[in-house]
Scaffold this motif. Structure first.
Motif, mmCIF file in Angstrom:
data_model
loop_
_atom_site.group_PDB
_atom_site.id
_atom_site.type_symbol
_atom_site.label_atom_id
_atom_site.label_comp_id
_atom_site.label_asym_id
_atom_site.label_seq_id
_atom_site.Cartn_x
_atom_site.Cartn_y
_atom_site.Cartn_z
ATOM 1 N N VAL A 19 0.831 -1.211 0.000
ATOM 2 C CA VAL A 19 0.000 0.000 0.000
ATOM 3 C C VAL A 19 0.866 1.261 0.000
ATOM 4 C CG1 VAL A 19 -0.324 -0.043 2.510
ATOM 5 C CG2 VAL A 19 -2.004 1.117 1.086
ATOM 6 N N THR A 20 2.106 1.158 0.452
ATOM 7 C CA THR A 20 3.033 2.305 0.377
ATOM 8 C C THR A 20 3.256 2.674 -1.091
ATOM 9 O OG1 THR A 20 4.134 1.659 2.423
ATOM 10 C CG2 THR A 20 5.379 3.076 0.939
ATOM 11 N N PHE A 21 3.399 1.640 -1.946
ATOM 12 C CA PHE A 21 3.623 1.916 -3.371
ATOM 13 C C PHE A 21 2.346 2.475 -4.014
ATOM 14 C CE2 PHE A 21 6.473 -1.869 -2.560
ATOM 15 C CZ PHE A 21 7.567 -1.067 -2.258
ATOM 16 N N PRO A 157 -5.785 -0.105 1.105
ATOM 17 C CA PRO A 157 -4.963 -1.043 0.327
ATOM 18 C C PRO A 157 -5.747 -1.710 -0.805
ATOM 19 C CG PRO A 157 -4.661 -1.428 2.686
ATOM 20 C CD PRO A 157 -5.800 -0.444 2.552
ATOM 21 N N ASN A 158 -5.002 -2.039 -1.872
ATOM 22 C CA ASN A 158 -5.518 -2.844 -2.986
ATOM 23 C C ASN A 158 -6.495 -2.118 -3.888
ATOM 24 O OD1 ASN A 158 -4.141 -5.162 -2.859
ATOM 25 N ND2 ASN A 158 -5.712 -6.360 -1.813
ATOM 26 N N ASN A 159 -6.392 -0.830 -4.025
ATOM 27 C CA ASN A 159 -7.314 -0.107 -4.897
ATOM 28 C C ASN A 159 -6.646 0.690 -6.001
ATOM 29 O OD1 ASN A 159 -10.321 -0.233 -3.973
ATOM 30 N ND2 ASN A 159 -9.054 -0.364 -2.146
ATOM 31 N N ILE A 258 -11.477 -5.357 3.314
ATOM 32 C CA ILE A 258 -10.526 -5.760 2.274
ATOM 33 C C ILE A 258 -11.120 -5.507 0.885
ATOM 34 C CG2 ILE A 258 -9.352 -7.494 3.701
ATOM 35 C CD1 ILE A 258 -11.089 -9.607 2.224
ATOM 36 N N THR A 259 -10.237 -5.386 -0.086
ATOM 37 C CA THR A 259 -10.678 -5.168 -1.477
ATOM 38 C C THR A 259 -9.849 -6.054 -2.407
ATOM 39 O OG1 THR A 259 -10.766 -2.850 -0.774
ATOM 40 C CG2 THR A 259 -11.388 -3.295 -3.038
#
Ligand code: FAD
Length: 323
Positions: A19-21, A157-159, A258-259
């Motif tokens: 998620v940092t990236f 995260p993950n979006n 979560i996604t």
């Protein structure tokens, strides 16, 4: 309009969280050519700076202080606010993780800034950035814009698809001395659960079990499918309450949000509190023997049947396909 953006990098088990990236990718779009800084809190993280540079950081602050090796709300708030005073960014981006959810509102309130939390997307309207965030437990989305002044934003995260982009200015590493005092929270010991496998909050595929799995052993076919797909295993609160699995697997309103790209719900009825944690998954597959189960209303694909017959068939078929 150029903006300077500061991203707080999050490290877990010595590695940067994905998620940092995602936050750095959002930072590059938001900055419109302005300066992108990243911050690493804690000792011994300097080797990670190169990865931040590869994802667009023009400079990386290294705040190496023993009190930052573990998260404490007051230690991190002091360090982050001192860094903001020094760097003077227009926007501060944090991951919407347990740390980001706790830290962003504290630091924003301390600095008298606005906060847009839990963003899942970034768009442009009339030349201005607009942040998309779910509301009403994921039943609707709203758009938020910046007003004047500095803003904090947390990224779920993950979006946001990660893009690599080496800074054209090269990346400077800047030691940043922080002054941490009067800590009210002291972490004496961290007892980690030894949960093997893929991190649930960042997994691309999640196989989840509910009360329908009927026992702890009932999770075994789900774990096998997860192993074949490189997926994480999750659970409903029903399964956690029944003692079939650990609460750290719980997805929903009072569990993890979560996604993933693919969510496979096995023996889960689809209560509103469960949907709050997974209904924004990109593709949802439900396996349930009750054709009236509410989970089918949010599922892209539904299989009416016994999970103990269907899950092993899926595992076998995926194993053949991926061999
Ligand atoms: P059930 O509702 O009992 O459903 C089991 C399903 O399994 C049924 O649909 C049944 O048809 C199916 N089934 C049974 N056997 C099989 C089989 N062999 N094959 C296929 N299907 C089978 N819940 C969460 O999940 N997350 C939360 O964060 C959460 N937070 C909550 C917060 C509050 C304040 C409250 C009040 C509740 C919360 N809940 C949460 C609980 C939620 O309301 C539901 O009780 C819970 O999600 C139900 O779990 P379940 O779907 O596993 O169980």
């Amino acid at each position: 309009m150029e903006r300077s953006v500061l991203v707080l990098a999050e490290v877990k088990d010595g590695k940067l969280r994905n998620v940092t990236f995602e936050a750095l990718t959002a930072a590059r779009r938001l900055s419109e050519g302005g300066r992108i800084s990243a911050a690493l809190f804690g000792q011994g993280h300097q080797p990670l700076a190169a990865e931040l540079a590869m994802h667009g950081a023009d400079q990386v602050y290294l705040a190496e202080h023993a009190e930052l090796d573990r998260y404490t709300p007051d230690g991190y708030t002091q360090a982050l606010t001192q860094l903001i005073v020094h760097d003077d960014p227009d926007v501060i981006l944090l991951p919407h993780t347990a740390i980001g959810k706790d830290l962003a509102p504290r630091a924003a309130a301390r600095m008298g800034c606005g906060l847009i939390s839990d963003c899942t997307g970034l768009e442009w309207k009339d030349g201005e950035p607009v942040f998309i965030r779910p509301i009403y437990a994921g039943k609707a989305f709203e758009s938020r814009r910046f007003a004047a002044g500095k803003w904090f934003v947390t990224i779920r995260p993950n979006n946001i698809p990660v893009e690599e982009h080496q800074s054209s200015h090269g990346c400077r590493e800047i030691p940043f001395a922080v002054d941490i005092k009067d800590l009210r929270t002291v972490v004496k010991e961290v007892i980690s659960k030894s949960l093997a496998g893929v991190d649930l909050s960042e997994a691309k595929i999640v196989i989840s079990g509910g009360r329908g799995v009927k026992s702890a052993e009932g999770f075994e076919p789900l774990q096998e499918l997860a192993d074949v797909l490189g997926a994480a295993v999750g659970a409903s609160r029903g399964a956690c309450d029944a003692g079939y699995c650990d609460y750290s697997l719980q997805i929903g309103q009072t569990g993890k949000v979560i996604t993933p790209d693919l969510y496979i719900a096995c023996g889960i009825s689809g209560a509103i509190q469960h949907l709050a944690g997974m209904s924004n998954s990109k593709v949802i597959v439900a396996i349930n023997k009750d054709p009236e189960a509410p989970i089918f209303q949010v599922a892209d694909y539904g299989i009416v049947g016994d999970l103990f017959e269907i899950v092993p068939l899926l595992t076998e078929r995926f194993r053949e396909m991926l061999a």
